[in-house]
Design a protein around this motif. Structure first.
Motif, PDB file in Angstrom:
ATOM      1  N   TYR A 317     -16.416  29.908  -3.603  1.00 63.64           N
ATOM      2  CA  TYR A 317     -15.642  31.052  -3.074  1.00 63.64           C
ATOM      3  C   TYR A 317     -16.472  32.328  -3.094  1.00 63.64           C
ATOM      4  O   TYR A 317     -16.555  33.053  -2.096  1.00 63.64           O
ATOM      5  N   TYR A 318     -17.136  32.600  -4.234  1.00 62.02           N
ATOM      6  CA  TYR A 318     -17.867  33.873  -4.357  1.00 62.02           C
ATOM      7  C   TYR A 318     -19.206  33.845  -3.627  1.00 62.02           C
ATOM      8  O   TYR A 318     -19.720  34.901  -3.262  1.00 62.02           O
ATOM      9  N   THR A 319     -19.784  32.650  -3.446  1.00 62.30           N
ATOM     10  CA  THR A 319     -21.087  32.597  -2.774  1.00 62.30           C
ATOM     11  C   THR A 319     -20.977  32.343  -1.277  1.00 62.30           C
ATOM     12  O   THR A 319     -21.913  32.639  -0.535  1.00 62.30           O
ATOM     13  N   THR A 320     -19.846  31.808  -0.842  1.00 61.61           N
ATOM     14  CA  THR A 320     -19.734  31.443   0.582  1.00 61.61           C
ATOM     15  C   THR A 320     -18.502  32.041   1.244  1.00 61.61           C
ATOM     16  O   THR A 320     -18.612  32.781   2.244  1.00 61.61           O
ATOM     17  N   LEU A 321     -17.307  31.720   0.706  1.00 59.53           N
ATOM     18  CA  LEU A 321     -16.090  32.164   1.374  1.00 59.53           C
ATOM     19  C   LEU A 321     -15.956  33.680   1.393  1.00 59.53           C
ATOM     20  O   LEU A 321     -15.641  34.280   2.440  1.00 59.53           O
ATOM     21  N   ARG A 322     -16.200  34.318   0.261  1.00 59.64           N
ATOM     22  CA  ARG A 322     -16.009  35.774   0.214  1.00 59.64           C
ATOM     23  C   ARG A 322     -16.984  36.504   1.131  1.00 59.64           C
ATOM     24  O   ARG A 322     -16.577  37.423   1.855  1.00 59.64           O
ATOM     25  N   LEU A 326     -15.877  38.893   4.204  1.00 63.77           N
ATOM     26  CA  LEU A 326     -16.379  40.263   4.354  1.00 63.77           C
ATOM     27  C   LEU A 326     -17.071  40.441   5.701  1.00 63.77           C
ATOM     28  O   LEU A 326     -16.911  41.471   6.371  1.00 63.77           O
ATOM     29  N   LEU A 327     -17.840  39.409   6.114  1.00 64.84           N
ATOM     30  CA  LEU A 327     -18.510  39.470   7.411  1.00 64.84           C
ATOM     31  C   LEU A 327     -17.483  39.523   8.542  1.00 64.84           C
ATOM     32  O   LEU A 327     -17.670  40.228   9.550  1.00 64.84           O
ATOM     33  N   THR A 328     -16.384  38.760   8.376  1.00 68.82           N
ATOM     34  CA  THR A 328     -15.318  38.809   9.389  1.00 68.82           C
ATOM     35  C   THR A 328     -14.725  40.206   9.483  1.00 68.82           C
ATOM     36  O   THR A 328     -14.486  40.726  10.593  1.00 68.82           O
ATOM     37  N   ARG A 333     -14.702  45.584  12.507  1.00 70.91           N
ATOM     38  CA  ARG A 333     -15.027  47.020  12.595  1.00 70.91           C
ATOM     39  C   ARG A 333     -15.952  47.289  13.788  1.00 70.91           C
ATOM     40  O   ARG A 333     -15.779  48.255  14.542  1.00 70.91           O
ATOM     41  N   VAL A 334     -16.966  46.402  13.953  1.00 70.58           N
ATOM     42  CA  VAL A 334     -17.864  46.571  15.106  1.00 70.58           C
ATOM     43  C   VAL A 334     -17.091  46.403  16.401  1.00 70.58           C
ATOM     44  O   VAL A 334     -17.297  47.142  17.393  1.00 70.58           O
ATOM     45  N   GLY A 335     -16.166  45.407  16.419  1.00 74.42           N
ATOM     46  CA  GLY A 335     -15.365  45.204  17.616  1.00 74.42           C
ATOM     47  C   GLY A 335     -14.502  46.409  17.925  1.00 74.42           C
ATOM     48  O   GLY A 335     -14.180  46.675  19.097  1.00 74.42           O
ATOM     49  N   ALA A 336     -14.121  47.134  16.887  1.00 72.66           N
ATOM     50  CA  ALA A 336     -13.321  48.343  17.084  1.00 72.66           C
ATOM     51  C   ALA A 336     -14.175  49.555  17.425  1.00 72.66           C
ATOM     52  O   ALA A 336     -13.635  50.660  17.627  1.00 72.66           O
ATOM     53  N   GLY A 352     -27.028  35.083   3.335  1.00 73.69           N
ATOM     54  CA  GLY A 352     -27.833  36.311   3.252  1.00 73.69           C
ATOM     55  C   GLY A 352     -28.578  36.586   4.544  1.00 73.69           C
ATOM     56  O   GLY A 352     -28.660  37.744   5.004  1.00 73.69           O
ATOM     57  N   GLN A 353     -29.151  35.542   5.171  1.00 71.35           N
ATOM     58  CA  GLN A 353     -29.847  35.727   6.439  1.00 71.35           C
ATOM     59  C   GLN A 353     -28.892  36.167   7.532  1.00 71.35           C
ATOM     60  O   GLN A 353     -29.225  37.027   8.376  1.00 71.35           O
ATOM     61  N   MET A 354     -27.689  35.571   7.523  1.00 70.20           N
ATOM     62  CA  MET A 354     -26.694  35.994   8.509  1.00 70.20           C
ATOM     63  C   MET A 354     -26.313  37.450   8.301  1.00 70.20           C
ATOM     64  O   MET A 354     -26.128  38.211   9.271  1.00 70.20           O
ATOM     65  N   SER A 355     -26.196  37.882   7.052  1.00 68.77           N
ATOM     66  CA  SER A 355     -25.894  39.289   6.764  1.00 68.77           C
ATOM     67  C   SER A 355     -27.027  40.188   7.226  1.00 68.77           C
ATOM     68  O   SER A 355     -26.811  41.278   7.802  1.00 68.77           O
TER      69      SER A 355
END
Length: 593
Positions: A317-322, A326-328, A333-336, A352-355
């Motif tokens: 949960y803390y390493t992947t889901l959260r 947060l990215l979602t 926000r970017v879409g807005a 991390g790379q995706m972030s």
């Protein structure tokens, strides 16, 4: 399934964890317990049956030995003289030595067989009786003597009954053998009655088994269900209350029955030569308590696995889901239109790379929107190359040569010779990376190896190598023979007192190269040579190499020598160049296609 599409990742993951982790652990734990319980119950039945067979055999043997005593009394001249002696003074005087010898015979058996209670011999011609053992009052005497007379000389075993012992002023339970004694010179003349009594408590101690300790009990019943032998003396002589036991005893055969209402398992075994049955009662509930260890282990495994699963869930949960949640949120926000959204980068994994790429994307969007031209894009690529230094093979055997010459300078000629042979072995084994070498080089290599083994083993080992001159240049797989030689030395000659001898020969036969490796060791175990080839790594590997190169044109066969020892034969086409081997391989590939 359509509803599953709208679930969040969190609930999807919890569902997958429940279905794929929690339920399987629970089901497998239950299944393991059930299978273990079935296995223990089955093993208990088998061990109980084996124990009953032993008890029945011991009891039958014991009863037969008692009947043999009465047979001896029937044919004993002293016994016939004692039973037929009259009441005259001379005859009465002759009774004393007879009584002395008969008493000695009886005392011998009473002392050597602790389960014997007493022996009584009564004359039917005179008012005379000889009793050896504790004084007693036998209330069943007339009943069973009448039955013995009807049996007309055959042994008659009584039920278990109680007698009053005057010597010890207590009541004891006995099983008695009654037998009519006839005059062997006139079989129609009845001269006496022999009675041998067995103490039921001591007899039970003789035949009991420890196989049922803690899980049940063992007892003996007759065909009417009456208890003959039992650990509880108060039950001896009474009828067993369980109708199932009475039914099984009346069948006069071995059987297994289960009483489901009380979780009791009854196993009976008929005793040969006597109308008795050994009965074992097994409490299945107590047997199941023996699985408490399995239950505890299963529970511990379940708890540990669940704890690890929950830790994995939290970690995931803390390493992947959260980070994904947060990215979602930042993407929304970017879409807005808020291009200041930024993702924290806490690792260098895919998240991390995706972030990082998300941050880079928003940065590029800001630059493009603000009409700023990026003049230079620096791409940094770091490549770390690990250089592996390989030792030059020539350096190794050149070093061995240097050590050999140094040994010679020090006048250590034996050591120098061994180093020289080891250097030659190493030089041949390299063979410039070749897979196939001549049979001469292969035999030279193994000859050096056997010389070193001979140096180590001394007189307990010898070898002979023979090859035809015409076969010297034939190609063979490199180090094909060494595994066979090692098998002979390590396994064939192991624990052998006589010196071991290894014989290797190579010759050409009908266009094939034939290589025999024979020894005088202990030989192969069993006759299933195909199974031996598959189970042995060296033989299996050698056969695979032969089939890979020559397919059906090659074979590996095993034989047993008549005088003891093993014989391994390698046969494959006689080739002198690797190009011919490639031709065989290509032909087989064409056939397969």
């Amino acid at each position: 399934m359509r509803m599953f599409r709208y679930w969040s990742l969190k609930w999807k993951f919890f569902s997958v964890f429940f279905v794929c982790v929690f339920l399987p652990i629970l089901l497998f734990g239950t299944l393991i317990y059930q299978k273990a319980n079935e296995a223990v119950q089955l093993q208990t039945v088998k061990s109980t049956e084996a124990a009953l067979d032993k008890v029945a055999e011991n009891l039958s043997s014991t009863m037969q030995s008692i009947e043999d005593i009465t047979s001896y009394l029937i044919f004993s001249e002293d016994m016939r003289a004692y039973l037929q002696a009259g009441s005259s003074p001379d005859q009465i005087n002759s009774l004393y030595p007879l009584e002395h010898r008969i008493t000695g015979f009886a005392v011998f058996h009473l002392t050597s067989k602790p389960y014997l209670h007493s022996i009584t011999v009564r004359s039917l011609l005179e008012s005379r009786e000889l009793h050896i053992g504790p004084s007693l009052q036998d209330t069943q005497k007339q009943k069973y003597e009448a039955l013995a007379k009807k049996a007309d000389g055959s042994p008659v075993w009584s039920e278990s009954y109680s007698i009053q012992s005057y010597s010890y002023e207590n009541v004891e339970h006995v099983v008695s053998l009654y037998r009519l004694i006839k005059d062997i010179n006139n079989v129609n003349r009845r001269i006496g009655m022999a009675t041998i009594r067995l103490n039921t408590k001591r007899l039970y101690q003789l035949v009991k088994t420890d196989a049922l300790d803690g899980v049940g009990e063992l007892f003996i019943v007759d065909t009417h269900g009456r208890i003959v032998l039992h650990p509880d003396e108060n039950l001896i002589g009474t009828k067993n209350e369980n109708s199932l036991v009475t039914e099984m005893a009346d069948e006069r055969t071995s059987a297994i029955r289960k009483q489901s209402t009380q979780q009791q398992l009854y196993i009976t075994k008929q005793i040969p030569g006597i109308d008795w049955n050994v009965v074992a009662r097994v409490d299945q509930a107590k047997v199941a308590t023996g699985l408490s260890g399995v239950v505890n282990i299963t529970q511990v495994m379940f708890i540990v696995t669940m704890a690890l699963g929950i830790l994995a869930l939290i970690g995931f949960y803390y390493t992947t889901l959260r980070p994904i949640q947060l990215l979602t949120a930042q993407t929304k926000r970017v879409g807005a239109g808020d291009l200041s959204a930024k993702m924290p980068v806490r690792s260098n994994d895919e998240i991390g790379q995706m972030s990082q790429w998300f941050n880079h994307m928003t940065s590029q969007l800001r630059l493009l929107i603000d009409h700023k031209y990026v003049m230079e894009i620096k791409n940094r690529e770091a490549e770390l190359q690990l250089l592996q230094n390989q030792i030059n093979p020539h350096f190794l055997y050149n070093t061995l040569d240097m050590i050999r010459w140094n040994a010679r300078l020090e006048n250590a000629l034996g050591t120098s010779k061994l180093i020289e042979q080891l250097s030659k072995m190493f030089r041949i084994s390299l063979s410039r990376g070749k897979t196939w070498i001549s049979i001469k080089d292969e035999l030279d290599y193994n000859g050096l190896y056997l010389t070193l083994q001979k140096k180590r083993l001394g007189r307990s080992f010898s070898y002979t190598i023979f090859y035809e001159h015409t076969a010297a240049q034939a190609l063979v797989g490199k180090q094909s023979l060494q595994p066979l030689i090692e098998n002979s030395i390590q396994h064939g000659f192991k624990l052998r007192k006589k010196p071991g001898h290894l014989y290797i020969r190579c010759f050409q036969e009908e266009g094939n190269l034939v290589i025999d490796v024979m020894d005088n060791g202990k030989g192969f175990e069993g006759e299933d040579f195909e199974k031996l080839k598959k189970s042995g790594y060296a033989l299996k590997n050698l056969e695979e190499r032969l089939q890979l190169a020559f397919k059906g044109h090659a074979s590996l066969s095993l034989k047993k020598l008549e005088d003891g020892g093993a014989w391994v034969r390698i046969r494959h086409p006689f080739v002198t160049s690797e190009e011919k081997i490639e031709i065989f391989m290509k032909e087989e590939e064409a056939n397969d296609s």
